[in-house]
Design a protein around this motif. Sequence first.
Motif, PDB file in Angstrom:
ATOM      1  N   MET A   1      10.348 -15.774   2.399  1.00 30.37           N
ATOM      2  CA  MET A   1      11.589 -16.309   1.841  1.00 30.37           C
ATOM      3  C   MET A   1      11.408 -16.702   0.380  1.00 30.37           C
ATOM      4  N   LEU A   2      10.336 -17.408   0.103  1.00 31.49           N
ATOM      5  CA  LEU A   2      10.139 -17.933  -1.249  1.00 31.49           C
ATOM      6  C   LEU A   2       9.736 -16.868  -2.256  1.00 31.49           C
ATOM      7  N   ALA A   3       9.353 -15.695  -1.784  1.00 29.42           N
ATOM      8  CA  ALA A   3       9.005 -14.603  -2.697  1.00 29.42           C
ATOM      9  C   ALA A   3      10.201 -14.164  -3.537  1.00 29.42           C
ATOM     10  N   HIS A   4      11.403 -14.526  -3.138  1.00 26.65           N
ATOM     11  CA  HIS A   4      12.582 -14.223  -3.958  1.00 26.65           C
ATOM     12  C   HIS A   4      12.490 -14.890  -5.333  1.00 26.65           C
ATOM     13  N   ALA A   5      11.799 -15.995  -5.422  1.00 28.04           N
ATOM     14  CA  ALA A   5      11.635 -16.710  -6.701  1.00 28.04           C
ATOM     15  C   ALA A   5      10.437 -16.105  -7.434  1.00 28.04           C
ATOM     16  N   GLU A   6      10.622 -14.907  -7.940  1.00 27.84           N
ATOM     17  CA  GLU A   6       9.530 -14.102  -8.492  1.00 27.84           C
ATOM     18  C   GLU A   6       8.628 -14.838  -9.476  1.00 27.84           C
ATOM     19  N   THR A   7       9.204 -15.505 -10.439  1.00 28.50           N
ATOM     20  CA  THR A   7       8.364 -16.137 -11.464  1.00 28.50           C
ATOM     21  C   THR A   7       7.719 -17.425 -10.980  1.00 28.50           C
TER      22      THR A   7
ATOM     23  N   ALA B   1       6.795  -7.383  -8.934  1.00 26.22           N
ATOM     24  CA  ALA B   1       6.041  -8.503  -9.516  1.00 26.22           C
ATOM     25  C   ALA B   1       5.348  -9.363  -8.469  1.00 26.22           C
ATOM     26  N   VAL B   2       5.856  -9.362  -7.232  1.00 30.67           N
ATOM     27  CA  VAL B   2       5.258 -10.207  -6.194  1.00 30.67           C
ATOM     28  C   VAL B   2       4.846  -9.444  -4.940  1.00 30.67           C
ATOM     29  N   ALA B   3       5.060  -8.142  -4.911  1.00 34.37           N
ATOM     30  CA  ALA B   3       4.794  -7.359  -3.702  1.00 34.37           C
ATOM     31  C   ALA B   3       3.347  -7.480  -3.239  1.00 34.37           C
ATOM     32  N   SER B   4       2.399  -7.392  -4.147  1.00 35.90           N
ATOM     33  CA  SER B   4       0.990  -7.459  -3.733  1.00 35.90           C
ATOM     34  C   SER B   4       0.643  -8.857  -3.220  1.00 35.90           C
ATOM     35  N   THR B   5       1.269  -9.873  -3.774  1.00 31.61           N
ATOM     36  CA  THR B   5       1.023 -11.236  -3.307  1.00 31.61           C
ATOM     37  C   THR B   5       1.615 -11.427  -1.919  1.00 31.61           C
TER      38      THR B   5
ATOM     39  N   THR C   1      17.158 -12.939   3.034  1.00 36.03           N
ATOM     40  CA  THR C   1      16.274 -12.013   3.735  1.00 36.03           C
ATOM     41  C   THR C   1      14.815 -12.400   3.510  1.00 36.03           C
ATOM     42  N   TYR C   2      14.005 -12.032   4.455  1.00 31.84           N
ATOM     43  CA  TYR C   2      12.566 -12.218   4.331  1.00 31.84           C
ATOM     44  C   TYR C   2      11.999 -10.963   3.682  1.00 31.84           C
ATOM     45  N   LEU C   3      11.299 -11.145   2.594  1.00 27.81           N
ATOM     46  CA  LEU C   3      10.740 -10.012   1.873  1.00 27.81           C
ATOM     47  C   LEU C   3       9.388  -9.624   2.460  1.00 27.81           C
ATOM     48  N   THR C   4       9.123  -8.350   2.446  1.00 25.48           N
ATOM     49  CA  THR C   4       7.815  -7.826   2.841  1.00 25.48           C
ATOM     50  C   THR C   4       7.207  -7.169   1.612  1.00 25.48           C
ATOM     51  N   ALA C   5       5.991  -6.709   1.725  1.00 27.75           N
ATOM     52  CA  ALA C   5       5.358  -6.011   0.606  1.00 27.75           C
ATOM     53  C   ALA C   5       6.193  -4.802   0.190  1.00 27.75           C
ATOM     54  N   GLU C   6       6.865  -4.182   1.149  1.00 34.53           N
ATOM     55  CA  GLU C   6       7.685  -3.000   0.858  1.00 34.53           C
ATOM     56  C   GLU C   6       9.027  -3.351   0.220  1.00 34.53           C
ATOM     57  N   THR C   7       9.577  -4.529   0.522  1.00 31.74           N
ATOM     58  CA  THR C   7      10.911  -4.875   0.016  1.00 31.74           C
ATOM     59  C   THR C   7      10.882  -5.879  -1.136  1.00 31.74           C
ATOM     60  N   ALA C   8       9.742  -6.474  -1.378  1.00 34.23           N
ATOM     61  CA  ALA C   8       9.633  -7.476  -2.449  1.00 34.23           C
ATOM     62  C   ALA C   8       9.671  -6.801  -3.816  1.00 34.23           C
ATOM     63  N   PRO C   9      10.130  -7.520  -4.832  1.00 35.79           N
ATOM     64  CA  PRO C   9      10.071  -6.988  -6.189  1.00 35.79           C
ATOM     65  C   PRO C   9       8.616  -6.669  -6.564  1.00 35.79           C
TER      66      PRO C   9
END
Length: 179
Positions: free
Chosen positions: A31-37, A15-19, A5-13
């Motif tokens: 897509m790559l926001a899934h790799a939080e760290t 740790a990365v939502a603001s980014t 899935t493609y993450l948005t600011a609302e669905t991202a963890p």
Amino acid sequence: MARVTYLTAETAPPAVASTVASMPALHVFQMLAHAETAYRPWLRYGGAILSDLALDPLVRELVILQVGRLAARYEWEQHVPIAKAAGGTDAQIAALDRGDLSVFDEAQRAALVFTESFVRDGEVSDEDYAALAARFAEREIVEIALTAAHYLGLARIMTALRIDPDEAVGPEGLPAARL
């Protein structure tokens, strides 16, 4: 259809939502926001490739287009407007899309030949390396290789995870690519 899935600011963890919210709404970033760290360091590295190299921006963009032509059309589509902003011509872009390097100067041609070998199997002939080394300083050679490697790795991720196309945002929509 994408495999993740493609993450948005609302669905991202968290740790990365603001980014994610601060980035262009492109599938690659979502897509790559899934790799939080790894997400923020990856963005910083990509930003350095796009804005902090000694390498001429047009050569950088030609290398990225060559990778895109050979490995992931998504990259090609996103970087055509950036290449044009860096001084690339419609004739050069059309020729590269056909695999015709005759319209490029010797330095550009050497970078494109090197990149093609780099993408295909990584083995660059002594002759092709000598042509590159005759036109670029060692720092620039390493930067060409880093650019090709970054975008080839990204191309493989996009292909394996079946990224969907996006409209190109160009340098205006991708702050790190502004020239």
